[in-house]
Design an enzyme around this catalytic site. Sequence first.
Site, PDB file in Angstrom:
ATOM      1  N   HIS A 109       0.789  -1.237   0.000  1.00 44.91           N
ATOM      2  CA  HIS A 109       0.000   0.000   0.000  1.00 44.91           C
ATOM      3  C   HIS A 109       0.819   1.284   0.000  1.00 44.91           C
ATOM      4  O   HIS A 109       0.242   2.366  -0.010  1.00 44.91           O
ATOM      5  CB  HIS A 109      -0.940   0.032   1.211  1.00 44.91           C
ATOM      6  CG  HIS A 109      -2.154  -0.813   1.046  1.00 44.91           C
ATOM      7  ND1 HIS A 109      -3.280  -0.376   0.369  1.00 44.91           N
ATOM      8  CD2 HIS A 109      -2.438  -2.069   1.454  1.00 44.91           C
ATOM      9  CE1 HIS A 109      -4.196  -1.336   0.381  1.00 44.91           C
ATOM     10  NE2 HIS A 109      -3.703  -2.375   1.026  1.00 44.91           N
ATOM     11  N   LYS A 135     -14.428   8.326  -5.028  1.00 41.35           N
ATOM     12  CA  LYS A 135     -15.720   8.665  -4.414  1.00 41.35           C
ATOM     13  C   LYS A 135     -16.211  10.021  -4.906  1.00 41.35           C
ATOM     14  O   LYS A 135     -17.390  10.193  -5.241  1.00 41.35           O
ATOM     15  CB  LYS A 135     -15.599   8.659  -2.884  1.00 41.35           C
ATOM     16  CG  LYS A 135     -15.391   7.271  -2.308  1.00 41.35           C
ATOM     17  CD  LYS A 135     -14.790   7.296  -0.895  1.00 41.35           C
ATOM     18  CE  LYS A 135     -14.280   5.916  -0.520  1.00 41.35           C
ATOM     19  NZ  LYS A 135     -13.362   5.927   0.614  1.00 41.35           N
ATOM     20  N   LYS A 174       0.852  14.568   0.876  1.00 44.14           N
ATOM     21  CA  LYS A 174      -0.479  14.881   0.345  1.00 44.14           C
ATOM     22  C   LYS A 174      -0.642  16.378   0.060  1.00 44.14           C
ATOM     23  O   LYS A 174      -1.610  16.822  -0.516  1.00 44.14           O
ATOM     24  CB  LYS A 174      -1.564  14.379   1.308  1.00 44.14           C
ATOM     25  CG  LYS A 174      -1.593  12.847   1.392  1.00 44.14           C
ATOM     26  CD  LYS A 174      -2.632  12.349   2.371  1.00 44.14           C
ATOM     27  CE  LYS A 174      -2.597  10.831   2.558  1.00 44.14           C
ATOM     28  NZ  LYS A 174      -3.162  10.080   1.430  1.00 44.14           N
ATOM     29  N   THR A 189      -8.581   6.407  -2.755  1.00 46.18           N
ATOM     30  CA  THR A 189      -9.952   5.976  -3.082  1.00 46.18           C
ATOM     31  C   THR A 189     -10.929   7.137  -2.921  1.00 46.18           C
ATOM     32  O   THR A 189     -12.005   7.118  -3.514  1.00 46.18           O
ATOM     33  CB  THR A 189     -10.408   4.796  -2.198  1.00 46.18           C
ATOM     34  OG1 THR A 189     -10.128   5.109  -0.827  1.00 46.18           O
ATOM     35  CG2 THR A 189      -9.704   3.507  -2.576  1.00 46.18           C
ATOM     36  N   LYS A 206      -8.084  14.411   3.114  1.00 47.28           N
ATOM     37  CA  LYS A 206      -6.881  13.575   3.189  1.00 47.28           C
ATOM     38  C   LYS A 206      -6.402  13.529   4.626  1.00 47.28           C
ATOM     39  O   LYS A 206      -6.599  14.473   5.376  1.00 47.28           O
ATOM     40  CB  LYS A 206      -5.734  14.191   2.372  1.00 47.28           C
ATOM     41  CG  LYS A 206      -6.002  14.347   0.887  1.00 47.28           C
ATOM     42  CD  LYS A 206      -5.750  13.058   0.149  1.00 47.28           C
ATOM     43  CE  LYS A 206      -6.242  13.136  -1.280  1.00 47.28           C
ATOM     44  NZ  LYS A 206      -6.334  11.820  -1.874  1.00 47.28           N
ATOM     45  N   ARG A 207      -5.714  12.428   4.975  1.00 47.33           N
ATOM     46  CA  ARG A 207      -4.904  12.460   6.191  1.00 47.33           C
ATOM     47  C   ARG A 207      -3.887  13.582   6.022  1.00 47.33           C
ATOM     48  O   ARG A 207      -3.407  13.827   4.911  1.00 47.33           O
ATOM     49  CB  ARG A 207      -4.162  11.137   6.348  1.00 47.33           C
ATOM     50  CG  ARG A 207      -5.066   9.930   6.519  1.00 47.33           C
ATOM     51  CD  ARG A 207      -5.379   9.634   7.937  1.00 47.33           C
ATOM     52  NE  ARG A 207      -4.171   9.451   8.707  1.00 47.33           N
ATOM     53  CZ  ARG A 207      -4.155   9.255  10.017  1.00 47.33           C
ATOM     54  NH1 ARG A 207      -5.275   9.270  10.701  1.00 47.33           N
ATOM     55  NH2 ARG A 207      -3.026   9.087  10.668  1.00 47.33           N
TER      56      ARG A 207
END
Length: 830
Positions: free
Chosen positions: A378, A669, A575, A665, A569-570
């Site tokens: 991952h 969505k 990110k 993901t 997002k985390r």
Amino acid sequence: MSKPLTDQEKRKQISVRGLAGVENVADLKTNFNRHLHFTLVKDRNVATKRDYYFALAHTVRDHLVGRWIRTQQHYYEKDPKRVYYLSLEFYMGRTLQNTMVNLALENACDEATYQLGLDMEELQDMEEDAGLGNGGLGRLAACFLDSMATLGLAAYGYGIRYEFGIFNQKVVNGWQVEEADDWLRYGNPWEKARPEYMRPVHFYGRVEHNPDGVKWVDTQVILALPYDTPVPGYRNNIVNTMRLWSAKAPCEFHLKDFNVGGYIQAVLDKNLAENISRVLYPNDNFFEGKELRLKQEYFVVAATLQDIIRRFKASKFGSTEVVRMDLTTLPDKVAIQLNDTHPALAIPELMRILIDDEKLTWDTAWDITVRTCAYTNHTVLPEALERWPVDLFQNLLPRHLEIIYEVNRRHLERISALYPGDHDRLRRMSLVEEGGQKKINMAHLCIVGSHAVNGVAQIHSDIIKDTVFKDFYDVDPQKFQNKTNGITPRRWLVMCNPGLAEVIAERIGEDYIRDLSQLKSLLKFVDDDAFIRDIANVKQENKLKFAVHLEEQFKVKINPNSMFDVQVKRIHEYKRQLLNCLHIITLYNRKLRKQETAAPGYHTAKMIIKLITAIGEVVNNDSVVGDRLKVIFLENYRVTLAEKVIPAADLSEQISTAGTEASGTGNMKFMLNGALTIGTMDGANVEMAEEAGEENLFIFGMRVKDVEALDKKGYDALEYYNRIPELKQAIDQISGGFFSPGEPDQFKDIVKMLMCHDRFKVFADYEDYIQCQEKVSALYKNTKEWTKMVIHNIAGCGKFSSDRTIGQYAREIWGMEPSLEKIAAPDDPR
């Protein structure tokens, strides 16, 4: 602001949420009142909303139980191959509404609660989120369980029943404060304790080598108590099982000489033993080598493998009689999928069982293990890869360390034969990292001990073959595959966005809910004015509803006609929430123009949250800007909040540095729910652009090859700072205290990181990002053209169903065939 329709009002017009079963309203009301009575509420006048929620949950659960039992009987009769999905995280969210959707009960329950004078949405809001995950990895596992049940696979999710899930996040004066998530305090109506399947798990001790075999002795025993949760497929009467283990101390205390102090200490130590399942580790994409975490990882693996072997050997449903003893056939009947390296100990544990308990030879046991296990990677971030100190292993799991050493010896023997004299390659490929503190590399263990290794988006799978695991790919290219992630359309469209689900169903029918590739048919409506209008109206309704929610829950007023630009997002440097911040500051400076959770120990992440809220303080209170630009940090982001914000978003921010996000993901969505994407060519964004057409996404920034070239050349933040006036102005404002007038140096660490050691190159993409955002703003003013682009995106979403992902896992890794066949309902004759 006019109040939008509630989902309950909207559902009166909706078919996809389950008209089937409306005739059962009277039965539902009877069962509801019966369950309310069982909760000891004799007088409805004193019942609380929570009492009503539990009564409704038990009423819906009644419809699950018969299907659940029949499904398990069906599996025992057919004896199919079974897949076991091992994950330390299952981010399930709420269960009630998802169950009603999948059982086609929602309209009937709506009508029953309405006739009883209750509000369905108020009752749903009483349910606690099952927050047993940090983010993407745990939510992916939840989507996969839904798809495995919908595709009729004999599947089991195995994990830990954490007493405390992901912490509740509060933002106080701009700073994150963590509170424990006591999600079980009122009980959980969806789980069933199964003490009859309790299993012992061993720790510590020592290893004895005798002529008759190896024994792991003098161990400390913890009991693993399973709790089962039903997982219904979509209207096929299949109900699979998620089994979560809870740690229990054995009851017996061995007190040589009884005294009160010793007895009290023994009881207190019992509590210590049960800490294994107490709390979810909150770090995502960051490895912390803590003993408790390694205990958790072995605990779930050891209990699960005992269960797998027991079920493999059992003869028929409900029987404990052993009839299948030939364990060489295990890979024909069992597939084990490791969700990242967290359950990697399944490999040495299965070897231990086969060699020490079942007395198989090493070669036979190794063949069984490799053919049974498969590994999903991952992340490529080095700080996220698990490397456990050998000393910790030696103390906690001495037998497993011996097995890992032997696996490594044989593995390096093979590599040495293939590449004679290449000592550097042996060092790179070893399962044991030497130098300083010796460590076990869990990713290497997973690759060597599995028959399949997959990434979670095409670009990610290519990166692991070309870089991090290149040596392993060179030796065993047949092991490496790609399985692009997906999301379940049941939760992420039908449940959270009923208006859009219905507009689509009116054009192409309802079968797309089981086969999302049918969304391609929407392309023929891309120029249909009525369809364009319907799509735009649904989005506006969702925005109105979310604006009301923000005002009620967060006391923030926003203009529902403005663009909802969302980054979910985390909080992590890769990110690049900071790139978004710089855009907001730039917009603010031009006098024109939302965000999530940080792991509690991650200093930079907490500073980023503080910066976002500080920018919001300035922007939101500037009378010149007015309501043209608002910055809102949504605290305590979780599945239930995602179900509200995603349908309302206009623009989805997917702006990680190319080559750092494995897949994502959330991007899928947003796309399915009619938001356009601004993003880099990273993770699944690449495939989203292929499916919808690159011209229908706002793509900007460096590609992976550009990032690599910049690494070779050397990234110089100062060059961008000096060359781009607006960037310089924004950075100067942050460092000069414009957003922290009471403490001008507050954000100096962030500025220092951006200027001196930014691994993720925020400044390099700034200019292109700002220009891309200008294109977004220009198109947003043309509602028709914007909506046509939205339709292209929704039509391109078919690939991103977790049904497609799981179908590929089943056929290409597990050796199983998915089926859309319905089994008989409990009240049907068999």
